[in-house]
Design a protein around this motif. Structure first.
Motif, mmCIF file in Angstrom:
data_model
loop_
_atom_site.group_PDB
_atom_site.id
_atom_site.type_symbol
_atom_site.label_atom_id
_atom_site.label_comp_id
_atom_site.label_asym_id
_atom_site.label_seq_id
_atom_site.Cartn_x
_atom_site.Cartn_y
_atom_site.Cartn_z
ATOM 1 N N ASN A 57 0.980 -1.175 0.086
ATOM 2 C CA ASN A 57 -0.087 0.055 -0.022
ATOM 3 C C ASN A 57 0.764 1.306 -0.006
ATOM 4 O OD1 ASN A 57 -1.647 2.337 0.830
ATOM 5 N ND2 ASN A 57 -3.189 1.111 1.745
ATOM 6 N N LEU A 58 0.881 1.940 -1.157
ATOM 7 C CA LEU A 58 2.109 3.088 -1.338
ATOM 8 C C LEU A 58 1.325 4.506 -0.679
ATOM 9 C CD1 LEU A 58 2.592 2.191 -5.106
ATOM 10 C CD2 LEU A 58 4.107 1.847 -3.238
ATOM 11 N N GLY A 59 0.200 4.456 -0.032
ATOM 12 C CA GLY A 59 -0.107 5.650 0.452
ATOM 13 C C GLY A 59 -0.855 6.630 -0.445
ATOM 14 N N ILE A 60 -1.113 6.238 -1.687
ATOM 15 C CA ILE A 60 -1.512 7.332 -2.724
ATOM 16 C C ILE A 60 -2.965 7.443 -2.568
ATOM 17 C CG2 ILE A 60 -1.365 7.859 -5.150
ATOM 18 C CD1 ILE A 60 0.885 6.150 -5.557
ATOM 19 N N GLY A 61 -3.579 8.083 -1.586
ATOM 20 C CA GLY A 61 -4.875 8.261 -1.436
ATOM 21 C C GLY A 61 -5.958 7.189 -1.571
ATOM 22 N N GLY A 63 3.389 8.600 2.653
ATOM 23 C CA GLY A 63 3.181 7.939 1.284
ATOM 24 C C GLY A 63 3.782 8.337 -0.043
ATOM 25 N N ILE A 64 3.848 7.722 -1.147
ATOM 26 C CA ILE A 64 4.291 8.261 -2.191
ATOM 27 C C ILE A 64 3.372 9.650 -2.583
ATOM 28 C CG2 ILE A 64 4.584 7.994 -4.764
ATOM 29 C CD1 ILE A 64 6.221 6.165 -3.230
ATOM 30 N N GLY A 65 4.104 10.731 -2.763
ATOM 31 C CA GLY A 65 3.787 11.985 -2.980
ATOM 32 C C GLY A 65 3.446 12.692 -1.743
ATOM 33 N N ALA A 94 10.083 13.525 -8.870
ATOM 34 C CA ALA A 94 8.728 13.102 -9.701
ATOM 35 C C ALA A 94 8.509 11.961 -8.736
ATOM 36 C CB ALA A 94 8.684 12.955 -10.867
ATOM 37 N N PRO A 95 6.995 11.706 -8.292
ATOM 38 C CA PRO A 95 6.614 10.528 -7.498
ATOM 39 C C PRO A 95 7.149 9.241 -8.043
ATOM 40 C CG PRO A 95 4.982 12.082 -7.432
ATOM 41 C CD PRO A 95 5.789 12.671 -8.569
ATOM 42 N N CYS A 96 6.843 9.280 -9.535
ATOM 43 C CA CYS A 96 7.513 7.756 -10.082
ATOM 44 C C CYS A 96 8.874 7.412 -9.885
ATOM 45 C CB CYS A 96 6.807 7.720 -11.625
ATOM 46 S SG CYS A 96 5.487 7.757 -11.854
ATOM 47 N N SER A 97 9.682 8.510 -9.839
ATOM 48 C CA SER A 97 11.014 8.076 -9.699
ATOM 49 C C SER A 97 11.441 7.380 -8.401
ATOM 50 C CB SER A 97 12.074 9.442 -9.961
ATOM 51 O OG SER A 97 12.112 10.199 -8.875
ATOM 52 N N TYR A 98 10.928 7.935 -7.235
ATOM 53 C CA TYR A 98 11.172 6.983 -5.989
ATOM 54 C C TYR A 98 10.151 6.165 -5.681
ATOM 55 C CZ TYR A 98 7.960 10.714 -3.707
ATOM 56 O OH TYR A 98 6.958 11.470 -3.222
ATOM 57 N N CYS A 99 9.197 5.788 -6.307
ATOM 58 C CA CYS A 99 8.065 5.121 -5.975
ATOM 59 C C CYS A 99 8.565 3.747 -6.615
ATOM 60 C CB CYS A 99 6.705 5.428 -6.883
ATOM 61 S SG CYS A 99 5.571 4.243 -6.690
ATOM 62 N N GLY A 100 8.997 3.728 -7.966
ATOM 63 C CA GLY A 100 9.644 2.422 -8.502
ATOM 64 C C GLY A 100 10.875 1.991 -7.614
ATOM 65 N N THR A 108 11.254 2.331 -4.486
ATOM 66 C CA THR A 108 10.583 2.241 -3.121
ATOM 67 C C THR A 108 9.884 0.711 -3.229
ATOM 68 O OG1 THR A 108 10.298 4.165 -2.474
ATOM 69 C CG2 THR A 108 9.007 2.667 -1.176
ATOM 70 N N LYS A 109 9.255 0.449 -4.352
ATOM 71 C CA LYS A 109 8.661 -0.726 -4.384
ATOM 72 C C LYS A 109 9.494 -1.817 -4.768
ATOM 73 C CE LYS A 109 5.936 0.663 -7.836
ATOM 74 N NZ LYS A 109 4.679 0.580 -9.124
ATOM 75 N N ARG A 110 10.699 -1.708 -5.470
ATOM 76 C CA ARG A 110 11.616 -2.812 -5.751
ATOM 77 C C ARG A 110 12.346 -3.058 -4.467
ATOM 78 N NH1 ARG A 110 12.534 0.102 -10.589
ATOM 79 N NH2 ARG A 110 14.100 1.365 -9.359
ATOM 80 N N ARG A 156 -6.011 4.037 -13.437
ATOM 81 C CA ARG A 156 -4.664 4.213 -13.456
ATOM 82 C C ARG A 156 -4.383 5.047 -12.231
ATOM 83 N NH1 ARG A 156 -1.504 3.667 -18.232
ATOM 84 N NH2 ARG A 156 -2.931 3.720 -19.875
ATOM 85 N N CYS A 157 -3.187 4.817 -11.609
ATOM 86 C CA CYS A 157 -2.323 5.760 -10.550
ATOM 87 C C CYS A 157 -2.532 7.036 -10.883
ATOM 88 C CB CYS A 157 -1.105 5.212 -10.405
ATOM 89 S SG CYS A 157 -0.129 6.456 -9.285
ATOM 90 N N PRO A 158 -2.884 8.127 -10.055
ATOM 91 C CA PRO A 158 -3.111 9.490 -10.466
ATOM 92 C C PRO A 158 -1.718 9.921 -10.824
ATOM 93 C CG PRO A 158 -3.438 9.210 -8.056
ATOM 94 C CD PRO A 158 -3.358 7.839 -8.591
ATOM 95 N N TYR A 159 -0.539 9.188 -10.442
ATOM 96 C CA TYR A 159 0.936 9.841 -10.808
ATOM 97 C C TYR A 159 1.170 9.440 -12.227
ATOM 98 C CZ TYR A 159 1.065 11.879 -5.998
ATOM 99 O OH TYR A 159 0.573 12.348 -5.096
ATOM 100 N N SER A 160 0.366 8.688 -12.736
ATOM 101 C CA SER A 160 0.874 8.006 -14.048
ATOM 102 C C SER A 160 0.749 9.205 -15.317
ATOM 103 C CB SER A 160 0.199 6.545 -14.308
ATOM 104 O OG SER A 160 -1.225 6.936 -14.580
ATOM 105 N N ALA A 161 -0.505 9.982 -15.179
ATOM 106 C CA ALA A 161 -0.577 10.652 -16.326
ATOM 107 C C ALA A 161 0.547 11.594 -16.701
ATOM 108 C CB ALA A 161 -1.612 11.697 -15.918
HETATM 109 S S1 Q46 Z 1 5.334 4.384 -10.122
HETATM 110 FE FE1 Q46 Z 1 4.430 6.201 -10.615
HETATM 111 FE FE2 Q46 Z 1 3.242 3.740 -10.582
HETATM 112 FE FE3 Q46 Z 1 4.325 4.572 -8.569
HETATM 113 S S2 Q46 Z 1 3.695 6.698 -8.541
HETATM 114 FE FE4 Q46 Z 1 1.982 5.696 -9.452
HETATM 115 S S3 Q46 Z 1 2.381 5.611 -11.630
HETATM 116 S S4 Q46 Z 1 2.369 3.742 -8.763
HETATM 117 S S5 Q46 Z 1 3.292 1.965 -11.829
#
Ligand code: Q46
Ligand code: ZN
Ligand code: ZN
Length: 306
Positions: A81-85, A118-120, A127-133, A135-137, A220-225
């Motif tokens: 759970n990444l904490g993205i609302g 959480g992320i964000g 950018a959230p995606c750069s540290y989210c990836g 973090t998940k790995r 989709r995740c809101p940060y993916s846009a």
């Molecule tokens: S990396 Fe980026 Fe995904 Fe994390 S912040 Fe959302 S879109 S979930 S695959």
């Protein structure tokens, strides 16, 4: 009405590459066989492996779990759970529902509980995606290592792989290119990472999960846009529509020529904080999340060694 190539029943799917129509039974067989072949071809799994499947609540992870279960593999699942609302809450709830329906043990990690945000939700220019990836790995691998799993399966599919490949080629990210592929071998404190859906497109997977009455997250995740990979995906889709089979040939050709992108010999150290493999004194996870002691992700799991 189109008929199944094998049994003559009403077609469930009409495919363009390979060109054929299949009923529900034969489509399921086709997809699962394809996954089994990929697992064997790349020697992804072997006797005695302890497999963890990463589930996000989305269709790809669900298809991975469904197919591996139907093919008779034993595994447990992990959701982060990444904490993205609301998006993360929905993803956690659906992951629970999926695993309950499939009768698979699910472990859940909550990023906010582990690192306080959480992320964000952190002050950073990144950018959230750069540290989210990253973090998940890290969390997937640390959970696997702490709990005796040596393989992690993720739901990356042919569309993801061709979009990464295109992005990495456009920017000549040689380092990423050398490590891109269906599998990353295991090493000390690094679980093997496998992608059983490597040769299946989004469409193949959507059609596969639709065969089963299991819900998945469509949003989709809101940060993916705006992510570049979405743009590359659109371009590749256009090419694939005009010339079916291009995506599969793209990754197959890349794998045949991968020696053009030799990997650097990197000597990893042990992170001073968590003891996990790291490029620097402190690994990127502990540095980013400002940790001064390691996370303990050990849960009570009884592995059957018989
Ligand atoms: S990396 Fe980026 Fe995904 Fe994390 S912040 Fe959302 S879109 S979930 S695959
Ligand atoms: Zn049939
Ligand atoms: Zn660390």
């Amino acid at each position: 009405m189109r008929r199944c190539k094998f049994c003559g029943d009403e077609a469930y799917v009409v495919m363009r590459s390979p060109k054929m129509a299949l009923c529900r039974v034969h489509y399921r067989e086709f997809v699962e066989r394809k996954i089994e072949r990929v697992i064997h071809r790349y020697k992804m799994l072997k006797e005695g492996d302890r497999l963890l499947v990463a589930v996000s609540g989305g269709k790809d992870a669900l298809a991975t779990a469904l197919a591996l279960k139907n093919l008779g593999y034993e595994f447990e699942c992990l959701h982060i759970n990444l904490g993205i609302g609301e998006h993360s809450q929905l993803s956690e709830n659906i992951s629970r529902e999926q695993c309950e329906k499939l009768g698979i043990k699910l472990h859940i990690l909550n990023l906010r509980e582990l690192v306080g945000a959480g992320i964000g939700e952190v002050r950073t220019r990144r950018a959230p995606c750069s540290y989210c990836g990253m973090t998940k790995r890290y969390l997937m691998n640390k959970f696997a290592v702490d709990n005796g799993f040596n393989v992690i399966a993720t739901g990356h599919n042919l569309d993801d792989e061709t979009a990464f490949l295109m992005g990495n080629l456009l920017h000549w990210n040689l380092n990423y290119l050398s490590r891109q592929g269906p599998m990353l071998s295991e090493s000390d404190k690094m679980a093997r990472r496998i992608k059983p859906l490597y040769e299946l497109t989004n469409e193949d997977i959507e059609n596969y999960v639709r065969l089963f009455d299991v819900p998945y997250v469509h949003e989709r995740c809101p940060y993916s846009a705006g992510a570049k990979s979405i743009l590359y995906g659109k371009v590749l889709k256009e090419v694939e529509d005009k010339s079916p089979g291009t995506k599969l040939n793209f990754v197959k050709g890349f794998l045949k020529n991968r020696e053009l992108f030799p990997s650097e010999d990197i000597v990893l150290k042990e992170c001073r904080v968590c003891g996990m493999p790291s490029l620097g004194e402190v690994c990127s996870f502990c540095r980013f999340w400002n940790l001064n002691k390691p996370l303990n992700l050990k849960v009570n799991i009884v592995h059957d060694d018989s």
